[in-house]
Design an enzyme around this catalytic site. Structure first.
Site, short mmCIF file in Angstrom:
data_model
loop_
_atom_site.label_atom_id
_atom_site.label_comp_id
_atom_site.label_asym_id
_atom_site.label_seq_id
_atom_site.Cartn_x
_atom_site.Cartn_y
_atom_site.Cartn_z
N SER A 111 0.84 -1.20 0.00
CA SER A 111 0.00 0.00 0.00
C SER A 111 0.86 1.24 0.00
CB SER A 111 -0.89 0.00 1.27
OG SER A 111 -1.51 1.26 1.45
N TYR A 114 -1.32 -0.43 10.61
CA TYR A 114 -1.66 -1.09 9.34
C TYR A 114 -0.51 -0.91 8.34
CZ TYR A 114 -3.44 -1.55 4.64
OH TYR A 114 -3.58 -1.88 3.32
N LYS A 148 2.38 -3.66 6.46
CA LYS A 148 2.75 -3.76 5.04
C LYS A 148 4.26 -3.59 4.86
CE LYS A 148 -1.37 -4.43 3.47
NZ LYS A 148 -1.74 -5.75 2.90
P1 NAD Z 1 -10.98 -6.79 1.54
O1 NAD Z 1 -11.15 -6.75 3.01
O2 NAD Z 1 -12.13 -6.56 0.64
O3 NAD Z 1 -10.35 -8.21 1.12
C1 NAD Z 1 -9.49 -8.92 1.98
C2 NAD Z 1 -9.96 -10.37 1.95
O4 NAD Z 1 -9.11 -11.15 2.75
C3 NAD Z 1 -11.38 -10.54 2.51
O5 NAD Z 1 -12.11 -11.37 1.64
C4 NAD Z 1 -11.17 -11.24 3.86
O6 NAD Z 1 -12.25 -12.10 4.19
C5 NAD Z 1 -9.88 -12.00 3.59
N1 NAD Z 1 -9.07 -12.27 4.77
C6 NAD Z 1 -8.64 -11.39 5.72
N2 NAD Z 1 -7.89 -12.03 6.63
C7 NAD Z 1 -7.82 -13.34 6.25
C8 NAD Z 1 -7.18 -14.49 6.78
N3 NAD Z 1 -6.48 -14.44 7.92
N4 NAD Z 1 -7.33 -15.66 6.13
C9 NAD Z 1 -8.06 -15.73 4.99
N5 NAD Z 1 -8.69 -14.68 4.42
C10 NAD Z 1 -8.56 -13.50 5.06
O7 NAD Z 1 -9.79 -5.78 1.19
P2 NAD Z 1 -9.31 -5.22 -0.23
O8 NAD Z 1 -9.69 -3.78 -0.29
O9 NAD Z 1 -9.71 -6.15 -1.30
O10 NAD Z 1 -7.73 -5.28 -0.03
C11 NAD Z 1 -7.02 -6.43 -0.45
C12 NAD Z 1 -5.57 -6.20 -0.07
O11 NAD Z 1 -5.11 -4.97 -0.66
C13 NAD Z 1 -5.32 -6.07 1.43
O12 NAD Z 1 -4.09 -6.69 1.74
C14 NAD Z 1 -5.20 -4.56 1.64
O13 NAD Z 1 -4.38 -4.26 2.75
C15 NAD Z 1 -4.56 -4.14 0.36
N6 NAD Z 1 -4.81 -2.73 0.00
C16 NAD Z 1 -6.10 -2.29 -0.11
C17 NAD Z 1 -6.33 -0.94 -0.45
C18 NAD Z 1 -7.73 -0.40 -0.55
O14 NAD Z 1 -7.89 0.84 -0.53
N7 NAD Z 1 -8.76 -1.23 -0.68
C19 NAD Z 1 -5.26 -0.09 -0.69
C20 NAD Z 1 -3.96 -0.60 -0.58
C21 NAD Z 1 -3.75 -1.93 -0.24
C1 WQD Z 2 -9.35 9.88 0.62
C2 WQD Z 2 -9.54 11.37 0.79
C3 WQD Z 2 -9.84 12.04 3.07
C4 WQD Z 2 -13.69 10.00 3.58
C5 WQD Z 2 -6.93 4.92 2.90
C6 WQD Z 2 -5.94 4.19 3.74
C7 WQD Z 2 -4.92 3.50 2.86
C8 WQD Z 2 -5.60 2.69 1.78
C9 WQD Z 2 -6.63 3.48 1.03
C10 WQD Z 2 -5.44 0.37 2.51
C11 WQD Z 2 -8.78 11.95 1.99
C12 WQD Z 2 -11.10 12.33 2.26
C13 WQD Z 2 -12.50 10.49 3.06
C14 WQD Z 2 -14.73 10.90 3.90
C15 WQD Z 2 -13.35 12.72 3.16
N1 WQD Z 2 -6.20 1.51 2.34
N2 WQD Z 2 -12.35 11.82 2.84
N3 WQD Z 2 -14.52 12.23 3.68
O1 WQD Z 2 -7.04 7.97 3.51
O2 WQD Z 2 -6.10 8.17 1.15
O3 WQD Z 2 -6.27 5.94 2.21
O4 WQD Z 2 -7.54 4.04 1.98
O5 WQD Z 2 -4.31 0.21 2.18
O6 WQD Z 2 -4.15 2.67 3.68
O7 WQD Z 2 -5.23 5.14 4.51
O8 WQD Z 2 -8.33 7.11 1.49
O9 WQD Z 2 -10.69 7.19 0.88
O10 WQD Z 2 -10.08 7.28 3.35
O11 WQD Z 2 -9.63 9.26 1.88
O12 WQD Z 2 -13.18 13.94 2.97
O13 WQD Z 2 -15.82 10.51 4.39
O14 WQD Z 2 -10.92 11.64 1.03
O15 WQD Z 2 -9.57 13.10 3.99
O16 WQD Z 2 -8.33 13.24 1.65
P1 WQD Z 2 -6.89 7.42 2.14
P2 WQD Z 2 -9.76 7.65 1.95
#
Ligand code: NAD
Ligand code: WQD
Length: 339
Positions: free
Chosen positions: A125, A149, A153
């Site tokens: 991330s 978190y 990562k």
């Molecule tokens: P999500 O929660 O939708 O998907 C994660 C999946 O993993 C879920 O289906 C959950 O049931 C499963 N899971 C969690 N812990 C588990 C375990 N111990 N064993 C088996 N299954 C397990 O999340 P997402 O948004 O799809 O994110 C997927 C990956 O990408 C994560 O590693 C997250 O940290 C990373 N990521 C997400 C974002 C984002 O904004 N969505 C941004 C950057 C990185």
């Molecule tokens: C985006 C922008 C907020 C909600 C997060 C995690 C990051 C990754 C992605 C896992 C910011 C603004 C948000 C709201 C708002 N997840 N905002 N009102 O914070 O960039 O990243 O999600 O890896 O780890 O930190 O994404 O969508 O929460 O916010 O004004 O109700 O929207 O301040 O500027 P962020 P976000």
């Protein structure tokens, strides 16, 4: 083509990636404990792709399950999505995050090694960068997460670096996602937050459909184009396709590499609101409120390494992204829970 184990494959990004893996001709095995997703998502992935997914229900922390899975199916590589991902929750429950995200990955890697599965794509991330010194962010920017978190990562990235040094045949790509949003064009799979969305885009779609009254904009006094937070919003299908490209890299190279996946463009909160309203015709009532603790002003990617190493770049527009997320939300007002 290869057989890919997708951990967390029922989740938001995993489900979209499984669709693209199947479309690319790979065989897909999914392991998920459904702690933050629904089996319905896997069913719909199969419906979209017209192909089967082999599903194992269980936890990456269950070594005996992993050993039996690797014994039952010959896996060529792993895409590792399974993790807890809520920043705020990680501050309140750090041990749960270290146990699930770091210890869980160690168990997975040990089982992989025992089964001679030595190639992995890891969901990292942009959070690992913390508050960047300069923009756009390149992969050699300092890794300095400021929440548990993000620490999980960064720790897993280090574990993978060391693993690749110790194991000559190992290959690992850590994909540093910026802000994934939107949904598959079919509207059949998408982001399904368990309760009140933390993230901007699902909150916008829930306001637009009337599930939430209005959007709180967290601050308009940031040093940005219009004072609101700026992020790099990446269409989840572009992101999914980046994983298919990362597998290709694993097949031709080895060692560890961290790669940004983003569009290279920053979009403010108000720009996103206006783009959504013009792309969908829906209204997003919003109010400026105080900044959210822990937020940063701006964050967007330098995505040139992904282009160079993976021959990947984001192609979908902000309008595509908004329209696709709206299609999913309209067709699934309660996410997967309606079934
Ligand atoms: P999500 O929660 O939708 O998907 C994660 C999946 O993993 C879920 O289906 C959950 O049931 C499963 N899971 C969690 N812990 C588990 C375990 N111990 N064993 C088996 N299954 C397990 O999340 P997402 O948004 O799809 O994110 C997927 C990956 O990408 C994560 O590693 C997250 O940290 C990373 N990521 C997400 C974002 C984002 O904004 N969505 C941004 C950057 C990185
Ligand atoms: C985006 C922008 C907020 C909600 C997060 C995690 C990051 C990754 C992605 C896992 C910011 C603004 C948000 C709201 C708002 N997840 N905002 N009102 O914070 O960039 O990243 O999600 O890896 O780890 O930190 O994404 O969508 O929460 O916010 O004004 O109700 O929207 O301040 O500027 P962020 P976000």
């Amino acid at each position: 083509m290869a057989r890919i184990l997708v951990t967390g494959g029922a989740g938001y990004i995993g489900s979209h990636t499984m669709v693209e893996l199947l479309a690319a001709g790979h065989d897909v095995v999914c392991l998920d404990n459904f702690s933050n997703s629904s089996p319905e998502a896997v069913k719909r992935v199969q419906e979209i792709a017209g192909r089967e997914v082999r599903l194992f229900t269980g936890d990456i922390r269950d070594r005996s399950l992993l050993d039996s899975l690797f014994h039952a199916v010959k896996v060529d590589a792993v895409i590792h999505f399974a993790a807890l991902k809520a920043v705020g929750e990680s501050v309140a429950k750090p041990l749960a995050y270290y146990e699930n995200n770091v210890a869980g990955t160690l168990t997975l890697l040990e089982a992989m090694r025992a089964a001679h599965v030595m190639r992995i794509v890891f969901s990292s991330s942009a959070t690992v960068y913390g508050n960047p010194d300069k923009l756009p962010i390149t992969e050699d920017a300092p890794v300095r997460p400021f929440n548990p978190y993000g620490q999980t990562k960064a720790m897993v990235e280090q574990i993978l670096r060391d693993w690749c040094v110790a194991e000559p045949g190992a290959a690992a790509v850590a994909l540093r996602y910026f802000n994934p949003v939107g949904a598959h064009p079919s509207g059949r799979i998408g982001e399904d937050p368990a309760d009140i969305p933390n993230n901007l885009f699902p909150f916008i779609t829930q306001v637009a459909i009337g599930k939430r009254e209005r959007l709180s904009v967290f601050g308009n006094d940031w040093p940005t184009v219009d004072g609101t937070g700026v992020r790099d919003y990446l269409h989840v299908v572009d992101l999914a396709l980046g994983h298919v490209k990362a597998l290709d890299w694993l097949a031709r190279d080895h060692g560890f590499v961290a790669i940004n996946l983003g569009t290279g463009q920053g979009t403010s909160v108000l720009e996103m609101v206006h783009a959504f309203e013009s792309a969908t015709g829906a209204k997003v009532p919003h109010t400026i409120v105080a900044r959210r603790p822990g937020d940063i002003a701006a964050c967007w990617a330098d995505a040139s390494l992904a282009h160079r190493l993976l021959h990947w770049q984001a192609t979908r527009s902000l309008e595509d992204l908004c329209a696709s997320g709206w299609r999913w939300q309209q067709a699934n007002p309660e996410g997967y829970r309606t079934v």
